[in-house]
Write an enzyme that holds these catalytic residues in place. Sequence first.
Site, PDB file in Angstrom:
ATOM      1  N   SER A  62       0.866  -1.194   0.000  1.00 32.04           N
ATOM      2  CA  SER A  62       0.000   0.000   0.000  1.00 32.04           C
ATOM      3  C   SER A  62       0.887   1.224   0.000  1.00 32.04           C
ATOM      4  O   SER A  62       2.026   1.189   0.498  1.00 32.04           O
ATOM      5  CB  SER A  62      -0.893   0.008   1.246  1.00 32.04           C
ATOM      6  OG  SER A  62      -1.519   1.267   1.425  1.00 32.04           O
ATOM      7  N   TYR A 110      -1.149  -0.550  10.336  1.00 32.94           N
ATOM      8  CA  TYR A 110      -1.301  -0.894   8.916  1.00 32.94           C
ATOM      9  C   TYR A 110      -0.155  -0.307   8.100  1.00 32.94           C
ATOM     10  O   TYR A 110       0.454  -0.996   7.270  1.00 32.94           O
ATOM     11  CB  TYR A 110      -2.639  -0.368   8.406  1.00 32.94           C
ATOM     12  CG  TYR A 110      -2.931  -0.731   6.973  1.00 32.94           C
ATOM     13  CD1 TYR A 110      -3.385  -2.003   6.645  1.00 32.94           C
ATOM     14  CD2 TYR A 110      -2.757   0.197   5.947  1.00 32.94           C
ATOM     15  CE1 TYR A 110      -3.650  -2.344   5.326  1.00 32.94           C
ATOM     16  CE2 TYR A 110      -3.021  -0.136   4.628  1.00 32.94           C
ATOM     17  CZ  TYR A 110      -3.468  -1.410   4.327  1.00 32.94           C
ATOM     18  OH  TYR A 110      -3.725  -1.757   3.018  1.00 32.94           O
TER      19      TYR A 110
END
Length: 250
Positions: free
Chosen positions: A146, A159
Amino acid sequence: MELRGTVALVTGGNGGLGQRICHALAREGVHIAVMYAKSRDQAESVARELASSYQINAAAFACDIADGAAVDRLVGDVKAHFGRLDILVNDAAYNIAIPFPDLDGLTQEVWDKIMAVNLTGPMRLMKAVAPIMKAQGRGRIVNIASVAGLGPTGSSIAYAVSKAGLIHLTRCMAVAMAPETIVNCIAPGLLEGTRATSNLRAEHIERSAAASLLKKPADKDDCADMVVTMCRTETMTGQTIVIDSGRVFH
């Protein structure tokens, strides 16, 4: 690498992006192992659709990638079912929206689960497939990270750190698994219609899209097509490609 007739294990293959990846590979004649964590019926439906649409072999496999023994069984079962294993796509992930300043909300339990699924799980899978790909003399691994792994952004600190770790793990595994196996990574920006996005606040989604140069979310099919390119390549390894409509430049 010639893709027709090869076998790919796609973790999270029944998710929003995972399904697009499965279809993109199946169109090239790749047989698909659709790995799921909980949604058995959905994963089996995806496998049936792939088999009927592209005349390839596809099957669903359950696995908790936070469980090392389960990962070893999964890889063994896929190899036994298809006879080989050429491609691993680490798409399975977990996230939960916790604003960065909310350090109390970032509990040890949340941190451990995100790390177990997003970073330790892919590491276990790569280690498990390594001897198979080495023995076959070729292999391709694509990790789905990501843009949160490239800067202090995203749904939570855990995350972002897990995806930063996955990006560097890609580089390290490219070194460890060369020359037989090529390892690359895709870092998508905001993707609509995925389980990860469903955990985000509406204002976070709107803000992310508005901040991009192209004023829209990243495209799942662009990401899936890049997976195919990374499986075909003979000379690119250890690299991370950003697909985010123009937000992060690295």
